[in-house]
Design a protein around this motif. Structure first.
Motif, short mmCIF file in Angstrom:
data_model
loop_
_atom_site.label_atom_id
_atom_site.label_comp_id
_atom_site.label_asym_id
_atom_site.label_seq_id
_atom_site.Cartn_x
_atom_site.Cartn_y
_atom_site.Cartn_z
N MET A 138 66.34 17.75 -22.76
CA MET A 138 65.63 17.18 -21.64
C MET A 138 64.62 18.21 -21.15
O MET A 138 64.95 19.39 -21.03
N LEU A 139 63.42 17.76 -20.90
CA LEU A 139 62.39 18.60 -20.32
C LEU A 139 62.29 18.23 -18.85
O LEU A 139 61.84 17.15 -18.50
N MET A 140 62.76 19.12 -17.98
CA MET A 140 62.77 18.85 -16.55
C MET A 140 61.53 19.48 -15.92
O MET A 140 61.30 20.67 -16.07
N ILE A 141 60.75 18.67 -15.24
CA ILE A 141 59.45 19.07 -14.71
C ILE A 141 59.61 19.46 -13.23
O ILE A 141 60.09 18.67 -12.43
N TYR A 142 59.19 20.67 -12.90
CA TYR A 142 59.21 21.16 -11.52
C TYR A 142 57.79 21.45 -11.08
O TYR A 142 57.03 22.10 -11.80
N ASN A 143 57.43 20.98 -9.89
CA ASN A 143 56.10 21.18 -9.33
C ASN A 143 56.19 21.66 -7.90
O ASN A 143 57.18 21.40 -7.21
N ARG A 144 55.12 22.28 -7.46
CA ARG A 144 54.98 22.67 -6.06
C ARG A 144 54.52 21.43 -5.30
O ARG A 144 53.55 20.78 -5.69
N PRO A 145 55.22 21.06 -4.23
CA PRO A 145 54.81 19.87 -3.48
C PRO A 145 53.34 19.97 -3.04
O PRO A 145 52.88 21.02 -2.62
N GLY A 146 52.63 18.88 -3.20
CA GLY A 146 51.25 18.81 -2.75
C GLY A 146 50.21 19.32 -3.73
O GLY A 146 49.01 19.22 -3.46
N PHE A 147 50.62 19.84 -4.88
CA PHE A 147 49.63 20.42 -5.78
C PHE A 147 48.64 19.38 -6.30
O PHE A 147 47.47 19.67 -6.49
N LEU A 148 49.10 18.15 -6.51
CA LEU A 148 48.19 17.11 -7.02
C LEU A 148 47.07 16.82 -6.02
O LEU A 148 45.92 16.60 -6.41
N GLU A 149 47.39 16.83 -4.74
CA GLU A 149 46.39 16.55 -3.71
C GLU A 149 45.34 17.65 -3.63
O GLU A 149 44.24 17.43 -3.15
N GLU A 150 45.67 18.85 -4.11
CA GLU A 150 44.73 19.97 -4.09
C GLU A 150 43.74 19.91 -5.25
O GLU A 150 42.73 20.61 -5.23
N LEU A 151 44.02 19.08 -6.25
CA LEU A 151 43.14 18.98 -7.41
C LEU A 151 41.98 18.05 -7.11
O LEU A 151 42.10 17.12 -6.31
N GLU A 182 46.13 14.29 -20.21
CA GLU A 182 46.92 15.16 -21.08
C GLU A 182 48.36 14.67 -21.18
O GLU A 182 48.96 14.68 -22.26
N VAL A 183 48.93 14.27 -20.04
CA VAL A 183 50.30 13.74 -20.05
C VAL A 183 50.36 12.50 -20.94
O VAL A 183 51.26 12.36 -21.77
N GLU A 184 49.40 11.60 -20.77
CA GLU A 184 49.39 10.38 -21.58
C GLU A 184 49.27 10.70 -23.07
O GLU A 184 49.96 10.09 -23.90
N ALA A 185 48.45 11.69 -23.42
CA ALA A 185 48.29 12.07 -24.83
C ALA A 185 49.59 12.61 -25.41
O ALA A 185 49.98 12.26 -26.53
N ILE A 186 50.29 13.45 -24.65
CA ILE A 186 51.56 14.00 -25.12
C ILE A 186 52.60 12.88 -25.26
O ILE A 186 53.32 12.81 -26.25
N ALA A 195 55.64 23.80 -23.35
CA ALA A 195 54.54 24.75 -23.14
C ALA A 195 53.20 24.03 -23.03
O ALA A 195 52.28 24.54 -22.38
N ARG A 196 53.09 22.86 -23.64
CA ARG A 196 51.84 22.09 -23.60
C ARG A 196 51.73 21.19 -22.38
O ARG A 196 50.67 20.63 -22.12
N TRP A 197 52.83 21.03 -21.64
CA TRP A 197 52.81 20.10 -20.50
C TRP A 197 51.79 20.58 -19.48
O TRP A 197 51.83 21.72 -19.04
N PRO A 198 50.84 19.74 -19.06
CA PRO A 198 49.72 20.21 -18.24
C PRO A 198 50.10 20.75 -16.86
O PRO A 198 49.40 21.59 -16.31
N VAL A 252 63.93 23.46 -20.14
CA VAL A 252 64.34 22.78 -21.37
C VAL A 252 65.84 22.97 -21.51
O VAL A 252 66.33 24.10 -21.55
N ARG A 253 66.56 21.86 -21.54
CA ARG A 253 68.02 21.93 -21.61
C ARG A 253 68.56 20.83 -22.51
O ARG A 253 68.10 19.69 -22.45
N ALA A 254 69.53 21.18 -23.34
CA ALA A 254 70.18 20.19 -24.20
C ALA A 254 70.96 19.21 -23.34
O ALA A 254 71.54 19.57 -22.32
#
Length: 118
Positions: free
Chosen positions: A1-14, A25-29, A94-97, A107-109
C-alpha cells in the motif's frame, strides 16, 4: 500500500496550472498502473477537519474531533498496488507528484490472511 501524506492546505497554495499538472501526473500514473495490472485500488480521503477519533478513556469510548496524533501532515489517501518487487512499489512512490510539494508516501506491505508479512 502506498499511503499518501500531505501538508493541509498545500493544494490551495498552488496555482491553477500547478494543480492541473499535479492531477495530470496522478492520472498518468494511475492509468499506467491500471494498464500494467498493478493497480488494486485506492481512494483520496476527506479533509482532516472531518476526522473523528475514537479511543477508550476511563473504560469508556470517547470520540474527539480531528486526527489523534499531532502532525504537520495528514493521511490524504492511498493507492493499493500489486507489484512484483518492493523496488517497483518504491519506484512508483518516488514518482508520486505530491512528493514534489513536501508530501511523502509510506510504502507498506498489506498483510495477507497468513500474516507471514510480519
Amino acid at each position: 500500500m502506498l499511503m499518501i501524506y500531505n501538508r493541509p492546505g498545500f493544494l490551495e497554495e498552488l496555482t491553477e496550472q500547478e494543480r492541473t499538472a499535479l492531477f495530470g501526473e496522478v492520472e498518468a500514473i494511475m492509468t499506467e498502473l491500471s494498464e500494467s495490472g498493478e493497480l488494486v485500488g485506492g481512494a483520496a480521503l476527506a479533509d482532516p477537519s472531518l476526522t473523528r477519533t475514537v479511543a477508550v478513556r476511563d473504560g469508556r469510548p470517547a470520540v474527539t474531533d480531528g486526527p489523534f496524533l499531532e502532525a504537520k501532515e495528514h493521511f490524504a489517501g492511498y493507492v493499493s498496488v500489486d507489484c512484483e518487487t518492493e523496488e517497483r512499489a518504491l519506484e512508483i512512490a518516488a514518482r508520486w507528484p505530491d512528493v514534489k510539494y513536501g508530501g511523502h508516501l509510506e510504502v507498506r506491505a498489506i498483510m495477507q490472511d497468513s500474516g507471514t508479512e510480519m
